[in-house]
Scaffold this motif. Structure first.
Motif, PDB file in Angstrom:
ATOM      1  N   GLY A   1       3.905   6.022  -5.277  1.00  0.00           N
ATOM      2  CA  GLY A   1       4.184   6.004  -6.718  1.00  0.00           C
ATOM      3  C   GLY A   1       5.351   5.155  -7.153  1.00  0.00           C
ATOM      4  N   SER A   2       5.981   4.408  -6.246  1.00  0.00           N
ATOM      5  CA  SER A   2       7.120   3.626  -6.704  1.00  0.00           C
ATOM      6  C   SER A   2       6.681   2.332  -7.382  1.00  0.00           C
ATOM      7  N   ALA A   3       5.390   2.025  -7.325  1.00  0.00           N
ATOM      8  CA  ALA A   3       4.833   0.956  -8.156  1.00  0.00           C
ATOM      9  C   ALA A   3       3.445   1.405  -8.586  1.00  0.00           C
ATOM     10  N   GLU A   4       3.029   0.955  -9.745  1.00  0.00           N
ATOM     11  CA  GLU A   4       1.734   1.398 -10.242  1.00  0.00           C
ATOM     12  C   GLU A   4       0.593   0.549  -9.718  1.00  0.00           C
ATOM     13  N   LEU A   5       0.863  -0.740  -9.579  1.00  0.00           N
ATOM     14  CA  LEU A   5      -0.197  -1.650  -9.176  1.00  0.00           C
ATOM     15  C   LEU A   5       0.235  -2.455  -7.960  1.00  0.00           C
ATOM     16  N   GLY A   6      -0.727  -2.789  -7.135  1.00  0.00           N
ATOM     17  CA  GLY A   6      -0.423  -3.619  -5.990  1.00  0.00           C
ATOM     18  C   GLY A   6      -1.614  -4.501  -5.633  1.00  0.00           C
ATOM     19  N   ILE A   7      -1.317  -5.603  -4.958  1.00  0.00           N
ATOM     20  CA  ILE A   7      -2.371  -6.447  -4.395  1.00  0.00           C
ATOM     21  C   ILE A   7      -2.129  -6.467  -2.891  1.00  0.00           C
TER      22      ILE A   7
ATOM     23  N   ALA B   1       0.829  -1.205   0.000  1.00  0.00           N
ATOM     24  CA  ALA B   1       0.000   0.000   0.000  1.00  0.00           C
ATOM     25  C   ALA B   1       0.862   1.253   0.000  1.00  0.00           C
ATOM     26  N   GLN B   2       1.904   1.232   0.802  1.00  0.00           N
ATOM     27  CA  GLN B   2       2.743   2.420   0.878  1.00  0.00           C
ATOM     28  C   GLN B   2       3.459   2.681  -0.452  1.00  0.00           C
ATOM     29  N   ALA B   3       4.011   1.611  -1.033  1.00  0.00           N
ATOM     30  CA  ALA B   3       4.756   1.777  -2.281  1.00  0.00           C
ATOM     31  C   ALA B   3       3.864   2.322  -3.387  1.00  0.00           C
TER      32      ALA B   3
ATOM     33  N   LEU C   1      -5.325   5.610  -1.834  1.00  0.00           N
ATOM     34  CA  LEU C   1      -5.341   4.554  -2.849  1.00  0.00           C
ATOM     35  C   LEU C   1      -6.762   4.352  -3.370  1.00  0.00           C
ATOM     36  N   GLU C   2      -6.809   3.837  -4.570  1.00  0.00           N
ATOM     37  CA  GLU C   2      -8.080   3.434  -5.140  1.00  0.00           C
ATOM     38  C   GLU C   2      -8.072   1.912  -5.071  1.00  0.00           C
ATOM     39  N   ARG C   3      -9.149   1.319  -4.583  1.00  0.00           N
ATOM     40  CA  ARG C   3      -9.075  -0.143  -4.473  1.00  0.00           C
ATOM     41  C   ARG C   3     -10.240  -0.837  -5.167  1.00  0.00           C
ATOM     42  N   HIS C   4      -9.939  -2.017  -5.683  1.00  0.00           N
ATOM     43  CA  HIS C   4     -10.928  -2.851  -6.356  1.00  0.00           C
ATOM     44  C   HIS C   4     -10.790  -4.251  -5.791  1.00  0.00           C
ATOM     45  N   PHE C   5     -11.915  -4.811  -5.386  1.00  0.00           N
ATOM     46  CA  PHE C   5     -11.859  -6.154  -4.814  1.00  0.00           C
ATOM     47  C   PHE C   5     -11.244  -7.138  -5.811  1.00  0.00           C
ATOM     48  N   PHE C   6     -10.346  -7.954  -5.286  1.00  0.00           N
ATOM     49  CA  PHE C   6      -9.655  -8.900  -6.165  1.00  0.00           C
ATOM     50  C   PHE C   6     -10.043 -10.346  -5.849  1.00  0.00           C
ATOM     51  N   ARG C   7      -9.651 -10.859  -4.690  1.00  0.00           N
ATOM     52  CA  ARG C   7      -9.965 -12.239  -4.304  1.00  0.00           C
ATOM     53  C   ARG C   7     -10.096 -12.316  -2.793  1.00  0.00           C
ATOM     54  N   ASP C   8     -10.804 -13.324  -2.357  1.00  0.00           N
ATOM     55  CA  ASP C   8     -10.756 -13.652  -0.943  1.00  0.00           C
ATOM     56  C   ASP C   8      -9.590 -14.580  -0.711  1.00  0.00           C
ATOM     57  N   ASP C   9      -9.034 -14.453   0.464  1.00  0.00           N
ATOM     58  CA  ASP C   9      -7.878 -15.299   0.782  1.00  0.00           C
ATOM     59  C   ASP C   9      -7.954 -15.653   2.270  1.00  0.00           C
TER      60      ASP C   9
END
Lengths: 292, 292
Positions: free
Chosen positions: A141-147, A135-137, A157-165
């Motif tokens: 801006g040091s990465a464009e995408l994160g999970i 989340a911090q990265a 951050l803008e977040r979109h649900f991805f998977r349950d884990d």
DNA sequence: AGCCAGGCTTCGGATATTACGAAGGCTGCA
DNA sequence: TGCAGCCTTCGTAATATCCGAAGCCTGGCT
């Protein structure tokens, strides 16, 4: 000898047109400028490149040699421009994707395989981080995408649900804890643990919760890869916390649900709020959110 | 998208140096200029080419792609410069040599073969002209070297003796004129002649002297090449004026000396007076005058 | 904690390069 | 003789390029 790409292009056009007038025209230059450029080239080279005739110009042998090089250089330039254009249009590119261990070892490989096959000119760099680090990265801006799992700080951050884990405790088949349901993590801190090597996100994550529970974990071994961990546990040595998806691949192991809320997590695809993604990142994000 | 060779070179040097400062230094540019150039490149391309780090810069994937092209283009430019340098130094080049028919068909081919073999990067263009035309072309600079017989006008030319040459009348073996010595050309104007095709120098030359003698030649045929002419005469049809050297290769023919002064001639290598020859021309001239 | 050192960017003015239109010379043709 | 096509030269204006100085930021050193 100073040469200019404009010089080369002009020379080529002049040679093709057969006259300086015609070449200057095609090059979008005034006749005077073209004449001066060509003269400059000849002065620099110290030899005649064009034979001035009454009815136009023809290249001298040296000029013909120049033509060959000029053509290849200009062709190369075209390829360069084309390739840059592909980068700019997002047809070619590179994306850095950060994800926690569960996602990067269990979920993403298959998804990325599909993406890479469908986008042969896009490269993806996948790195393993704890969710807060992800989340911090991304936020800075040091990465464009994160999970990241939902215990991270999603501000900015803008977040979109991805998977349950879900994280589970795996034990050897006959282990006393096997068969239990909804086991509080605190109750198994006395066990001997097998962990992931290095700064793996999952390892740091589990360690953190053990510390929060007030007791350091007894680590019998730390090995590379979740499969390595499971292999050891399946030999009857120690227990481990792994993603449920990983445990499912080891039927010989007993998987015990953990009662703690941090073991149930929703993974989100995150991007920086308000930032427009580069085209390659956009494509990857779309792929991750739509592919099954 | 506008790109400059300076841009490419700078980018290469910056990438190699690992910093804009270092690259600007190697490129001989002020840091400010280099920075502005790189920024301009990125603006043009619409994407980042360099990743600005705390301790210098590293190329992005697009930048790496650019590097590949930049390297090949600059290498190509080097080759180009090298080749132009060879032309300028006279290691490569092109010479136009004018000569009368006798020289260009009988003497020069062998000499040129040796020259071309010894100078693989020099090209020679040999053209057939009457001696006066040779002299005029060289005097006015449209050719650097010429071979002309001494009846031409040598004013404004520098001349060096080249070879002796003699024109003879060839006839079929049993011909009435065969066996005569020192035959005045005027006495054979009634014969049927075989001539060279086109604007061949020798043909025009002989035609001129016939006209000067007041009577047009009867031309039964005009064919390509002195050998073609001799072949026809050897079949018993007509007579012809050819260089003695050519006639010598046809033992079946009778060769009759002509009494006229114009049939005995000294061939000279001529250059424009006071003009310095280009290096390739210099080499060819040396070769023609020294080779046997 | 504070202070250089190294690196990149920005700013404003001096300088060179480049472009352009107009005028001129040359040649071949009607 | 006049015209048309082609190249060159000239003087000026616009443009691009360069440079040094000053500013900002980060990391390491004292």
């Amino acid at each position: 000898m100073h040469l200019d790409l404009t010089d080369l292009r002009l020379f080529l056009l002049v040679a093709e047109a057969g006259s300086i007038t015609g070449g200057a025209d095609r090059a979008g230059l005034a006749l005077a400028s073209a004449s001066a450029r060509l003269r400059g080239m000849e002065d620099q080279a110290g030899l005649a490149l064009l034979e001035r005739g009454r009815r136009g110009v023809t290249p001298t042998p040296a000029g013909r040699a120049l033509l060959v090089h000029a053509r290849t250089m200009l062709a190369q330039l075209d390829r360069l421009r084309g390739e840059m254009g592909e980068f700019a249009a997002g047809l070619r590119g590179h994306v850095r994707l950060l994800a926690n261990t569960a996602a990067s070892t269990e979920i993403l490989p298959d998804l990325l395989a599909g993406f890479l096959a469908a986008n042969p000119s896009l490269d993806v760099e996948l790195q393993d981080r704890t969710s807060p680090a992800v989340a911090q990265a991304v936020a800075e801006g040091s990465a464009e995408l994160g999970i990241a799992a939902d215990h991270a700080d999603f501000s900015g951050l803008e977040r979109h649900f991805f998977r349950d884990d879900r994280l589970v405790l795996v034990t050897p088949p006959g282990h006393p804890l096997a068969g239990r349901g909804a086991l509080p993590f605190a109750e198994c801190l006395a066990e001997e643990f097998i962990g992931l090597a290095g700064d793996t996100a999952l390892h740091l994550h589990v360690l953190g919760h053990a510390q929060r529970a007030g007791r350091p974990l007894r680590m019998r071994a730390r090995v590379e890869g979740v499969d390595g961990v499971c292999r050891i546990v399946s030999q009857g040595v120690g227990v481990a916390v792994v993603p449920e998806r990983s445990a499912a691949r080891w039927p010989a192991l007993a998987a015990v649900r953990l009662a703690d809320p941090w073991a149930e997590r929703r993974l989100h695809l995150v991007t920086r709020a308000g930032a427009t993604l580069t085209p390659p990142a956009r494509r990857l994000a779309d792929h991750l959110l739509t592919a099954r």
